[in-house]
Enzyme design. Sequence first.
Site, PDB file in Angstrom:
ATOM      1  CE  LYS A   8      -2.298  -0.521   3.829  1.00 37.51           C
ATOM      2  NZ  LYS A   8      -2.015  -1.816   4.419  1.00 37.51           N
ATOM      3  NE  ARG A  81      -5.214  -0.350   9.479  1.00 33.11           N
ATOM      4  CZ  ARG A  81      -4.027   0.041   8.998  1.00 33.11           C
ATOM      5  NH1 ARG A  81      -3.874   1.230   8.500  1.00 33.11           N
ATOM      6  NH2 ARG A  81      -3.012  -0.787   9.003  1.00 33.11           N
ATOM      7  NE  ARG A 115       6.351  -3.788   7.001  1.00 30.32           N
ATOM      8  CZ  ARG A 115       5.060  -3.505   6.906  1.00 30.32           C
ATOM      9  NH1 ARG A 115       4.511  -3.223   5.736  1.00 30.32           N
ATOM     10  NH2 ARG A 115       4.297  -3.536   7.974  1.00 30.32           N
ATOM     11  NE  ARG A 148       5.240  -0.660  10.705  1.00 27.48           N
ATOM     12  CZ  ARG A 148       4.150  -0.543   9.937  1.00 27.48           C
ATOM     13  NH1 ARG A 148       4.275  -0.119   8.693  1.00 27.48           N
ATOM     14  NH2 ARG A 148       2.962  -0.838  10.404  1.00 27.48           N
ATOM     15  NE  ARG A 159       0.178  -4.282  11.786  1.00 23.90           N
ATOM     16  CZ  ARG A 159       1.421  -4.359  11.305  1.00 23.90           C
ATOM     17  NH1 ARG A 159       2.322  -5.098  11.918  1.00 23.90           N
ATOM     18  NH2 ARG A 159       1.736  -3.716  10.221  1.00 23.90           N
TER      19      ARG A 159
HETATM   20  P1  AMP Z   1       0.100   1.036   8.944  1.00 27.81           P
HETATM   21  O1  AMP Z   1       1.381   1.767   8.833  1.00 27.81           O
HETATM   22  O2  AMP Z   1      -0.922   1.493   7.921  1.00 27.81           O
HETATM   23  O3  AMP Z   1       0.270  -0.470   8.943  1.00 27.81           O
HETATM   24  O4  AMP Z   1      -0.531   1.418  10.383  1.00 27.81           O
HETATM   25  C1  AMP Z   1       0.137   1.081  11.584  1.00 27.81           C
HETATM   26  C2  AMP Z   1      -0.832   1.107  12.766  1.00 27.81           C
HETATM   27  O5  AMP Z   1      -1.407   2.423  12.920  1.00 27.81           O
HETATM   28  C3  AMP Z   1      -2.035   0.180  12.658  1.00 27.81           C
HETATM   29  O6  AMP Z   1      -1.719  -1.152  13.004  1.00 27.81           O
HETATM   30  C4  AMP Z   1      -3.004   0.841  13.634  1.00 27.81           C
HETATM   31  O7  AMP Z   1      -2.642   0.574  14.978  1.00 27.81           O
HETATM   32  C5  AMP Z   1      -2.750   2.335  13.395  1.00 27.81           C
HETATM   33  N1  AMP Z   1      -3.640   2.831  12.306  1.00 27.81           N
HETATM   34  C6  AMP Z   1      -3.254   3.222  11.045  1.00 27.81           C
HETATM   35  N2  AMP Z   1      -4.312   3.589  10.300  1.00 27.81           N
HETATM   36  C7  AMP Z   1      -5.410   3.449  11.108  1.00 27.81           C
HETATM   37  C8  AMP Z   1      -6.824   3.661  10.932  1.00 27.81           C
HETATM   38  N3  AMP Z   1      -7.329   4.103   9.771  1.00 27.81           N
HETATM   39  N4  AMP Z   1      -7.639   3.379  11.977  1.00 27.81           N
HETATM   40  C9  AMP Z   1      -7.175   2.937  13.148  1.00 27.81           C
HETATM   41  N5  AMP Z   1      -5.867   2.713  13.395  1.00 27.81           N
HETATM   42  C10 AMP Z   1      -4.978   2.967  12.389  1.00 27.81           C
END
Ligand code: AMP
Length: 206
Positions: A8, A81, A115, A148, A159
């Site tokens: 993404k 999400r 990653r 990460r 997740r």
């Molecule tokens: P990502 O980098 O997109 O994988 O996001 C990392 C973390 O940020 C996720 O596992 C959630 O804990 C939080 N997060 C990111 N986007 C959202 C969202 N739209 N709604 C709720 N939590 C989010």
Amino acid sequence: MGPQASGKGTQAEKIAQQYGLLHFSVGDFLRAEVKKRTELGRKAEKIMDEGGLMEDEIIFGIVKQEVSQHPDGVIFDGFPRTEVQAQMLHEIVPINAVIDIKIHDEIAVKRISSRLVCSKCGEGYNTISQPPKKEGVCDNDGAPLIHRDDDVPEAVRHRLELYHKETEPILAYYRNEGVKVFDINGEQRIDKVFEDIKEAIDSLQV
Ligand code: AMP
């Protein structure tokens, strides 16, 4: 949209460049808050480390501000999400299309284990598909590459589960609302995935 490690972030960056949009990743925004040790960052850190989701209202407040500051268009990465977030977004901005990058869970888990991110600027790498020029350090600033905090197996499984339970149903919501949803095969080479996405976007009559 797409599960963890579907590409993404990588694709959103390319789309933003190609079409002159703002690339807005809620995850990157939250990680920056964690680094700055703000109140929001402290709250986000715990939830992110466990692989959970932040509250819809908090996320929507952040997104609303970004949308109002970038009237030319935004490509969201990792948002919405949940169906509640999708509904909230629908009320403030028209959605042209949803790009759904599909990969199998086993591939996601495999990719996540390879990653890495820069400990300083946050640039993403993958030891198999996108290695840095010099092993273990960032091409941009030479800082060490790290995993990460939420890329540990336990959090990754959580997740992925949340993705299937909370996020995937949004696709049906969008289809119901008449929004075009493009299914893209995310298990191809990065440039081929991008070609498919471009073809999809260019087919839109915007
Ligand atoms: P990502 O980098 O997109 O994988 O996001 C990392 C973390 O940020 C996720 O596992 C959630 O804990 C939080 N997060 C990111 N986007 C959202 C969202 N739209 N709604 C709720 N939590 C989010």
